[in-house]
Scaffold this motif. Structure first.
Motif, PDB file in Angstrom:
ATOM      1  N   ILE A  81       0.856  -1.268  -0.062  1.00 37.71           N
ATOM      2  CA  ILE A  81       0.097  -0.009   0.003  1.00 37.71           C
ATOM      3  C   ILE A  81       0.813   1.063   0.004  1.00 37.71           C
ATOM      4  O   ILE A  81       1.774   1.478   0.900  1.00 37.71           O
ATOM      5  CB  ILE A  81      -1.089  -0.081   1.479  1.00 37.71           C
ATOM      6  CG1 ILE A  81      -1.899  -1.346   1.048  1.00 37.71           C
ATOM      7  CG2 ILE A  81      -1.778   1.237   1.164  1.00 37.71           C
ATOM      8  CD1 ILE A  81      -2.803  -1.297   2.509  1.00 37.71           C
ATOM      9  N   THR A  82       0.661   2.004  -0.823  1.00 30.72           N
ATOM     10  CA  THR A  82       1.513   3.306  -0.881  1.00 30.72           C
ATOM     11  C   THR A  82       0.970   4.427   0.019  1.00 30.72           C
ATOM     12  O   THR A  82       0.289   4.259   0.721  1.00 30.72           O
ATOM     13  CB  THR A  82       1.383   4.007  -2.376  1.00 30.72           C
ATOM     14  OG1 THR A  82      -0.125   4.207  -2.516  1.00 30.72           O
ATOM     15  CG2 THR A  82       1.712   2.932  -3.551  1.00 30.72           C
ATOM     16  N   ARG A  83       1.975   5.421   0.043  1.00 29.60           N
ATOM     17  CA  ARG A  83       1.711   6.386   1.183  1.00 29.60           C
ATOM     18  C   ARG A  83       0.298   7.065   0.761  1.00 29.60           C
ATOM     19  O   ARG A  83      -0.237   7.601   1.845  1.00 29.60           O
ATOM     20  CB  ARG A  83       2.699   7.500   0.925  1.00 29.60           C
ATOM     21  CG  ARG A  83       2.808   8.443   2.451  1.00 29.60           C
ATOM     22  CD  ARG A  83       4.209   9.294   2.379  1.00 29.60           C
ATOM     23  NE  ARG A  83       4.317   9.815   1.196  1.00 29.60           N
ATOM     24  CZ  ARG A  83       5.392  10.558   0.873  1.00 29.60           C
ATOM     25  NH1 ARG A  83       6.412  10.806   1.637  1.00 29.60           N
ATOM     26  NH2 ARG A  83       5.728  11.206  -0.319  1.00 29.60           N
ATOM     27  N   THR A  87      -3.491   0.384  -3.299  1.00 30.87           N
ATOM     28  CA  THR A  87      -2.929  -1.155  -3.427  1.00 30.87           C
ATOM     29  C   THR A  87      -2.062  -1.265  -4.655  1.00 30.87           C
ATOM     30  O   THR A  87      -3.036  -1.177  -5.587  1.00 30.87           O
ATOM     31  CB  THR A  87      -3.859  -2.052  -3.082  1.00 30.87           C
ATOM     32  OG1 THR A  87      -4.448  -1.732  -1.697  1.00 30.87           O
ATOM     33  CG2 THR A  87      -3.061  -3.391  -3.096  1.00 30.87           C
ATOM     34  N   VAL A  88      -0.926  -1.667  -4.815  1.00 34.84           N
ATOM     35  CA  VAL A  88      -0.144  -1.868  -5.924  1.00 34.84           C
ATOM     36  C   VAL A  88       0.904  -3.307  -5.828  1.00 34.84           C
ATOM     37  O   VAL A  88       0.894  -3.445  -4.970  1.00 34.84           O
ATOM     38  CB  VAL A  88       0.806  -0.545  -6.600  1.00 34.84           C
ATOM     39  CG1 VAL A  88      -0.336   0.736  -6.484  1.00 34.84           C
ATOM     40  CG2 VAL A  88       1.733  -0.503  -5.215  1.00 34.84           C
ATOM     41  N   ARG A  89       1.014  -3.535  -7.119  1.00 37.56           N
ATOM     42  CA  ARG A  89       1.913  -4.692  -7.110  1.00 37.56           C
ATOM     43  C   ARG A  89       3.073  -4.498  -8.073  1.00 37.56           C
ATOM     44  O   ARG A  89       3.008  -3.681  -9.175  1.00 37.56           O
ATOM     45  CB  ARG A  89       1.258  -6.078  -7.730  1.00 37.56           C
ATOM     46  CG  ARG A  89       0.366  -6.652  -6.674  1.00 37.56           C
ATOM     47  CD  ARG A  89      -0.469  -7.854  -7.661  1.00 37.56           C
ATOM     48  NE  ARG A  89       0.867  -8.845  -7.782  1.00 37.56           N
ATOM     49  CZ  ARG A  89       1.113  -9.761  -7.128  1.00 37.56           C
ATOM     50  NH1 ARG A  89       0.639 -10.036  -5.759  1.00 37.56           N
ATOM     51  NH2 ARG A  89       1.847 -10.705  -7.497  1.00 37.56           N
ATOM     52  N   VAL A  90       4.328  -4.462  -7.490  1.00 41.56           N
ATOM     53  CA  VAL A  90       5.519  -3.879  -8.036  1.00 41.56           C
ATOM     54  C   VAL A  90       6.420  -5.003  -8.016  1.00 41.56           C
ATOM     55  O   VAL A  90       6.801  -5.872  -7.144  1.00 41.56           O
ATOM     56  CB  VAL A  90       6.009  -2.487  -7.270  1.00 41.56           C
ATOM     57  CG1 VAL A  90       7.489  -2.093  -7.955  1.00 41.56           C
ATOM     58  CG2 VAL A  90       5.022  -1.715  -7.057  1.00 41.56           C
ATOM     59  N   ASP A  91       6.984  -5.157  -9.302  1.00 40.80           N
ATOM     60  CA  ASP A  91       8.210  -6.036  -9.363  1.00 40.80           C
ATOM     61  C   ASP A  91       9.322  -5.295 -10.200  1.00 40.80           C
ATOM     62  O   ASP A  91       9.243  -4.394 -10.435  1.00 40.80           O
ATOM     63  CB  ASP A  91       7.846  -7.387 -10.447  1.00 40.80           C
ATOM     64  CG  ASP A  91       7.447  -6.930 -11.670  1.00 40.80           C
ATOM     65  OD1 ASP A  91       7.277  -5.858 -12.020  1.00 40.80           O
ATOM     66  OD2 ASP A  91       7.334  -7.696 -12.445  1.00 40.80           O
ATOM     67  N   LEU A 123      12.098  -3.509  -1.517  1.00 42.39           N
ATOM     68  CA  LEU A 123      11.031  -3.010  -2.350  1.00 42.39           C
ATOM     69  C   LEU A 123       9.793  -3.164  -1.677  1.00 42.39           C
ATOM     70  O   LEU A 123       8.943  -1.901  -2.106  1.00 42.39           O
ATOM     71  CB  LEU A 123      10.856  -4.309  -3.462  1.00 42.39           C
ATOM     72  CG  LEU A 123       9.696  -3.770  -4.609  1.00 42.39           C
ATOM     73  CD1 LEU A 123      10.084  -2.710  -5.310  1.00 42.39           C
ATOM     74  CD2 LEU A 123       9.652  -5.083  -5.419  1.00 42.39           C
ATOM     75  N   ARG A 124       9.404  -3.668  -0.689  1.00 38.60           N
ATOM     76  CA  ARG A 124       8.245  -3.494   0.048  1.00 38.60           C
ATOM     77  C   ARG A 124       8.230  -1.951   0.884  1.00 38.60           C
ATOM     78  O   ARG A 124       7.484  -1.391   0.956  1.00 38.60           O
ATOM     79  CB  ARG A 124       7.949  -4.485   0.996  1.00 38.60           C
ATOM     80  CG  ARG A 124       7.426  -5.664   0.180  1.00 38.60           C
ATOM     81  CD  ARG A 124       7.062  -6.937   1.548  1.00 38.60           C
ATOM     82  NE  ARG A 124       6.482  -7.947   0.912  1.00 38.60           N
ATOM     83  CZ  ARG A 124       5.202  -8.193   0.938  1.00 38.60           C
ATOM     84  NH1 ARG A 124       4.402  -7.112   1.138  1.00 38.60           N
ATOM     85  NH2 ARG A 124       4.540  -9.234   0.591  1.00 38.60           N
ATOM     86  N   SER A 125       9.535  -1.696   1.441  1.00 35.26           N
ATOM     87  CA  SER A 125       9.753  -0.452   2.053  1.00 35.26           C
ATOM     88  C   SER A 125       9.468   0.616   1.038  1.00 35.26           C
ATOM     89  O   SER A 125       8.913   1.677   1.513  1.00 35.26           O
ATOM     90  CB  SER A 125      11.180  -0.523   2.837  1.00 35.26           C
ATOM     91  OG  SER A 125      11.413   0.407   3.399  1.00 35.26           O
ATOM     92  N   ILE A 126      10.036   0.501   0.046  1.00 35.91           N
ATOM     93  CA  ILE A 126      10.087   1.514  -0.986  1.00 35.91           C
ATOM     94  C   ILE A 126       8.560   1.821  -1.454  1.00 35.91           C
ATOM     95  O   ILE A 126       8.085   3.104  -1.512  1.00 35.91           O
ATOM     96  CB  ILE A 126      10.801   1.154  -2.218  1.00 35.91           C
ATOM     97  CG1 ILE A 126      12.219   1.578  -1.912  1.00 35.91           C
ATOM     98  CG2 ILE A 126      10.505   1.958  -3.538  1.00 35.91           C
ATOM     99  CD1 ILE A 126      12.644   2.953  -1.554  1.00 35.91           C
ATOM    100  N   ILE A 127       7.636   0.865  -1.613  1.00 35.95           N
ATOM    101  CA  ILE A 127       6.303   1.004  -2.084  1.00 35.95           C
ATOM    102  C   ILE A 127       5.567   1.737  -0.853  1.00 35.95           C
ATOM    103  O   ILE A 127       4.813   2.617  -1.057  1.00 35.95           O
ATOM    104  CB  ILE A 127       5.693  -0.382  -2.290  1.00 35.95           C
ATOM    105  CG1 ILE A 127       6.351  -1.145  -3.598  1.00 35.95           C
ATOM    106  CG2 ILE A 127       4.020  -0.193  -2.226  1.00 35.95           C
ATOM    107  CD1 ILE A 127       5.851  -2.540  -3.489  1.00 35.95           C
ATOM    108  N   GLY A 128       5.853   1.635   0.433  1.00 34.76           N
ATOM    109  CA  GLY A 128       5.112   2.046   1.471  1.00 34.76           C
ATOM    110  C   GLY A 128       5.337   3.679   1.933  1.00 34.76           C
ATOM    111  O   GLY A 128       4.702   4.581   2.328  1.00 34.76           O
ATOM    112  N   ASP A 134       4.711   8.815  -7.753  1.00 34.10           N
ATOM    113  CA  ASP A 134       6.196   8.817  -7.882  1.00 34.10           C
ATOM    114  C   ASP A 134       6.454   7.305  -8.509  1.00 34.10           C
ATOM    115  O   ASP A 134       7.557   7.347  -9.132  1.00 34.10           O
ATOM    116  CB  ASP A 134       6.768   8.795  -6.349  1.00 34.10           C
ATOM    117  CG  ASP A 134       6.829  10.148  -5.838  1.00 34.10           C
ATOM    118  OD1 ASP A 134       6.622  11.160  -6.653  1.00 34.10           O
ATOM    119  OD2 ASP A 134       6.620  10.333  -4.696  1.00 34.10           O
ATOM    120  N   LEU A 135       5.879   6.326  -8.177  1.00 32.83           N
ATOM    121  CA  LEU A 135       6.017   5.066  -8.682  1.00 32.83           C
ATOM    122  C   LEU A 135       5.723   4.917 -10.167  1.00 32.83           C
ATOM    123  O   LEU A 135       6.486   4.123 -11.076  1.00 32.83           O
ATOM    124  CB  LEU A 135       5.227   3.802  -7.983  1.00 32.83           C
ATOM    125  CG  LEU A 135       5.302   3.513  -6.537  1.00 32.83           C
ATOM    126  CD1 LEU A 135       4.317   2.563  -6.073  1.00 32.83           C
ATOM    127  CD2 LEU A 135       6.871   2.774  -6.634  1.00 32.83           C
TER     128      LEU A 135
END
Length: 301
Positions: A81-83, A87-91, A123-128, A134-135
């Motif tokens: 979950i972004t800031r 809800t996103v999925r990032v690879d 990667l999870r930390s960057i998403i949050g 930005d993504l």
């Protein structure tokens, strides 16, 4: 004597075979993109074997080959979950290489697995910590931050992170539709602004042209003739002649003056006093049949 010679020859052959076997057991070949790390009785040797042919002590030494090429490791898609609560999925994909083969073998059990797990958690930390915009648009900054987060612990493992790239960002269908509507509304707004700006510029040019034609009345006549020529250029059976605006104004002014003139005599007639009627003598009223006296009748005898 012959028996001794045969035994000596047999011994020489056996020693030679043992020497060949020992040589084969001690001989190692290290490829160009590899480095050899030697452990003697479980202890790390300081000398790192380079590419080519090398020898070790059989049974005592053990040689481990470490690949020094850049490794391309895909990071499995991580859901977060972004800031801004989306809800996103990032690879992503990680490019790294071993710079210290001894540390890569001694400091960590499996450096590939360690780098993979560190990349997933980073990667999870960057998403949050990031917003959805930005993504989607500011990936260079996120790639640099992700590379720093993975490279900090990897330095102690003898591994250098060459680069990290975010490959894809998957969004929910509702968010995709919302973004599509937002983009459509933004393009519609820009189209309307551009259209209004064009109308403003055109009105300014038309005002300048009207001012120029008002200064030179012959220009209006020339413009009228150009319009007639443009209409008559095609094979038309009908010719449209525009009426000058001055003529319409003249006719309108004439129509306004005519009712004014007709209204003035009518008002004068209403305001004029009625002529005095001449007095006539009253005539006596004629008696009715019932009111008349009966006339005497004479009777002849």
């Amino acid at each position: 004597m012959a028996v001794m010679v045969d035994a000596l020859v047999t011994l020489v052959v056996v020693v030679a075979c043992l020497g060949v076997l020992g040589l084969l057991a001690a001989a190692r070949v290290v490829k160009q993109y590899e480095r050899g790390v030697v452990f003697r009785l479980g202890r790390l040797r300081s000398d790192i074997r380079g590419p080519g042919f090398t020898m070790i002590t059989p049974v005592v030494d053990r040689l481990y080959k470490v690949n020094m090429q850049i490794v391309t490791m895909p990071v499995p898609a991580q859901e977060g979950i972004t800031r801004d609560n989306v809800t996103v999925r990032v690879d992503a994909v990680v490019y790294f290489k071993v710079v210290d083969p001894a540390e890569a073998l001694v400091a960590v059990e499996d450096y590939r697995f360690a780098v993979s797990q560190m990349a997933q958690t980073s990667l999870r930390s960057i998403i949050g910590k990031s917003d959805l915009d930005d993504l989607l648009s500011n990936r260079e900054k996120l790639n640099q931050g992700l590379e720093l987060m993975i490279d900090s612990p990897a330095v102690g493992w003898g591994v250098h992170i060459d680069r990290v790239e975010i490959k894809d960002v998957s969004l929910p269908e509702t968010m995709k539709r919302s973004m599509a509507r937002q983009a459509e509304a933004d393009r519609e707004r820009r189209a309307r602004v551009i259209n209004a700006d064009a109308e403003l510029q055109a009105s300014k040019k038309l005002a300048e042209a009207a001012a120029q034609m008002s200064d030179t009345p012959s220009a209006l006549q020339l413009r009228l003739l150009q319009t007639v020529m443009a209409v008559a250029a095609e094979k038309n059976s009908t010719l449209v002649l525009p009426i000058p605006v001055e003529l319409l104004r003249f006719l309108e002014k004439g129509q306004q003056e005519i009712p004014g003139r007709e209204a003035a005599p009518a008002a004068e007639r209403e305001a004029a006093p009625a002529p005095e009627q001449t007095a006539q003598p009253a005539r006596p009223a004629m008696p009715t049949l019932t009111e008349r006296e009966p006339e005497p009748h004479t009777v002849d005898r």
